[in-house]
Design a protein around this motif. Structure first.
Motif, short mmCIF file in Angstrom:
data_model
loop_
_atom_site.label_atom_id
_atom_site.label_comp_id
_atom_site.label_asym_id
_atom_site.label_seq_id
_atom_site.Cartn_x
_atom_site.Cartn_y
_atom_site.Cartn_z
N ALA A 112 0.80 -1.23 0.00
CA ALA A 112 0.00 0.00 0.00
C ALA A 112 0.84 1.28 0.00
CB ALA A 112 -0.98 -0.01 1.18
N TRP A 113 1.88 1.28 -0.82
CA TRP A 113 2.66 2.50 -0.99
C TRP A 113 3.33 2.43 -2.35
CZ3 TRP A 113 1.77 6.88 0.82
CH2 TRP A 113 2.73 7.90 0.90
N TRP A 114 3.76 3.57 -2.86
CA TRP A 114 4.14 3.65 -4.27
C TRP A 114 5.34 2.78 -4.63
CZ3 TRP A 114 9.00 5.29 -5.56
CH2 TRP A 114 9.70 6.07 -4.64
N ASP A 115 6.28 2.59 -3.71
CA ASP A 115 7.46 1.80 -4.07
C ASP A 115 7.10 0.35 -4.32
OD1 ASP A 115 6.87 1.51 -1.33
OD2 ASP A 115 8.95 1.03 -0.82
N ILE A 116 6.21 -0.20 -3.50
CA ILE A 116 5.80 -1.59 -3.64
C ILE A 116 4.82 -1.74 -4.81
CG2 ILE A 116 4.66 -3.53 -2.52
CD1 ILE A 116 7.40 -2.84 -1.32
N VAL A 117 3.82 -0.90 -4.85
CA VAL A 117 2.79 -1.01 -5.89
C VAL A 117 3.38 -0.80 -7.28
CG1 VAL A 117 0.65 0.00 -6.78
CG2 VAL A 117 0.95 -0.33 -4.31
N ASP A 118 4.16 0.26 -7.44
CA ASP A 118 4.74 0.53 -8.75
C ASP A 118 5.71 -0.57 -9.16
OD1 ASP A 118 3.28 2.79 -8.39
OD2 ASP A 118 4.95 4.20 -8.52
N PHE A 147 -10.24 0.75 -3.09
CA PHE A 147 -8.86 0.79 -2.62
C PHE A 147 -8.01 1.53 -3.67
CE2 PHE A 147 -4.68 -1.35 -1.64
CZ PHE A 147 -4.56 -0.84 -0.35
N MET A 148 -7.48 2.66 -3.26
CA MET A 148 -6.80 3.55 -4.19
C MET A 148 -5.65 2.89 -4.93
SD MET A 148 -3.80 5.65 -4.32
CE MET A 148 -3.41 6.22 -2.67
N TRP A 149 -4.90 2.03 -4.27
CA TRP A 149 -3.72 1.44 -4.89
C TRP A 149 -4.09 0.43 -5.97
CZ3 TRP A 149 0.38 4.22 -4.35
CH2 TRP A 149 0.53 4.99 -3.19
N LYS A 150 -5.26 -0.18 -5.86
CA LYS A 150 -5.72 -1.03 -6.95
C LYS A 150 -6.10 -0.19 -8.15
CE LYS A 150 -7.31 -5.28 -4.71
NZ LYS A 150 -8.45 -6.21 -4.54
N ARG A 151 -6.70 0.97 -7.92
CA ARG A 151 -7.03 1.85 -9.03
C ARG A 151 -5.77 2.34 -9.72
NH1 ARG A 151 -10.19 4.16 -5.15
NH2 ARG A 151 -9.30 6.25 -5.38
N ARG A 152 -4.75 2.62 -8.93
CA ARG A 152 -3.47 3.04 -9.53
C ARG A 152 -2.90 1.92 -10.40
NH1 ARG A 152 0.79 6.95 -8.55
NH2 ARG A 152 2.88 6.07 -8.79
N PHE A 183 -3.59 12.53 -5.09
CA PHE A 183 -2.35 12.81 -5.80
C PHE A 183 -1.83 11.59 -6.56
CE2 PHE A 183 2.27 12.34 -5.79
CZ PHE A 183 2.67 13.44 -6.55
N PHE A 184 -1.80 10.44 -5.91
CA PHE A 184 -1.22 9.25 -6.53
C PHE A 184 -2.05 8.74 -7.70
CE2 PHE A 184 0.95 9.05 -2.37
CZ PHE A 184 2.25 8.94 -2.82
N ILE A 185 -3.33 9.06 -7.71
CA ILE A 185 -4.17 8.70 -8.85
C ILE A 185 -3.93 9.69 -9.99
CG2 ILE A 185 -6.55 8.54 -9.67
CD1 ILE A 185 -5.65 6.17 -7.98
N ARG A 186 -3.92 10.97 -9.67
CA ARG A 186 -3.70 11.97 -10.72
C ARG A 186 -2.31 11.80 -11.35
NH1 ARG A 186 -6.38 17.64 -8.46
NH2 ARG A 186 -8.55 16.96 -8.75
N LYS A 187 -1.31 11.50 -10.52
CA LYS A 187 0.04 11.30 -11.04
C LYS A 187 0.08 10.08 -11.95
CE LYS A 187 4.54 12.28 -10.82
NZ LYS A 187 5.14 13.59 -11.18
N ARG A 214 -11.69 17.72 -17.87
CA ARG A 214 -11.87 17.03 -16.58
C ARG A 214 -10.54 16.61 -15.96
NH1 ARG A 214 -15.34 12.05 -17.38
NH2 ARG A 214 -15.31 12.08 -15.09
N MET A 215 -9.45 16.81 -16.69
CA MET A 215 -8.15 16.41 -16.17
C MET A 215 -7.61 17.43 -15.19
SD MET A 215 -6.30 14.95 -19.64
CE MET A 215 -4.80 14.39 -18.79
N SER A 216 -6.95 16.95 -14.15
CA SER A 216 -6.28 17.85 -13.23
C SER A 216 -5.06 18.45 -13.92
CB SER A 216 -5.83 17.09 -11.97
OG SER A 216 -4.78 16.19 -12.29
#
Length: 229
Positions: A112-118, A147-152, A183-187, A214-216
């Motif tokens: 559940a953090w960018w280093d692991i998920v990415d 769950f945000m990290w699944k969406r990412r 932020f992590f979704i928009r990025k 509609r984009m950030s």
């Protein structure tokens, strides 16, 4: 392979200790903003040690690597153990195998953090290519998961697929997350477009033209970074 789960972590740690850099662990933990501690070993060195570990203990099959990676993941005391588990799964013998999916999902849910998920994105992309009937529908479900990290992951799983990208899946995952303020979704949305622009810039320009209202700002800047926008 060590007889016990605890033995696997301990033996790997013994091989990581000579590579610990004094004072590095605190900086790594502060940078990553994690509660999980670090030993203080650089990531490239962790990967090298994991490869040597696999050779030393004869992890010659995908099944052996899956077992070892699962044991390291479940019993990790430091984040380097998680990185090593991911490295065991990166071997060519493991790529695209659906039996690894439960472990990859655990990495997303528990990491559940960018280093692991990415770090899992290549694994999902490989498995999507090998088993589109399994992974494609799963990623479509994840595109709207709470769950945000699944969406990412639904957005970044195809970062490395180039011409093999399923643009229908990519379009769906991105469109489903346009309104998300995280932020992590928009990025991730902008990152995936920027990466695919290397393969098909016209597709990306067309997609941005259709959705830029509609984009950030963050997503738009990332998407157009190398397209002159």
């Amino acid at each position: 392979m060590p007889d016990s789960v605890d033995g696997a972590v301990e033996l790997l740690t013994q091989r990581l200790i000579p590579h610990i850099e004094e004072g590095r662990a605190a900086g790594q933990q502060a940078y990553m903003k994690t509660q999980q501690p670090f030993l203080g070993v650089r990531v490239p060195q962790v990967r090298a040690v994991a490869k040597e570990f696999a050779l030393e203990f004869g992890l010659d099959s995908a099944g052996a690597r899956l077992q070892a990676a699962t044991e390291l993941w479940e019993n990790a005391t430091h984040r380097e153990h998680w990185y090593a588990a991911a490295e065991l799964c990166a071997h060519r013998s493991c790529r695209g195998l659906p039996e690894f999916l439960p472990l990859y999902e655990r990495m997303i849910l528990e990491g559940a953090w960018w280093d692991i998920v990415d770090g899992c994105s290549r694994r999902y992309g490989e498995t999507l290519l090998a088993h589109p009937g399994i992974v494609g529908p799963m990623l479509r479900d994840w595109a709207t998961d709470e769950f945000m990290w699944k969406r990412r992951m639904a957005m970044i799983a195809q970062l490395h697929l180039g011409k093999k990208t399923d643009t229908g899946l990519l379009d769906y995952a991105l469109a489903c997350n346009l309104a998300d303020p995280e932020f992590f979704i928009r990025k991730a949305l902008g990152w995936s477009l920027r990466q695919y622009a290397k393969t098909d810039p016209d597709w990306v320009r067309t997609w941005v033209d259709a959705h830029q209202g509609r984009m950030s700002g963050l997503s738009l800047r990332e998407a157009m970074k190398h397209l002159g926008g």
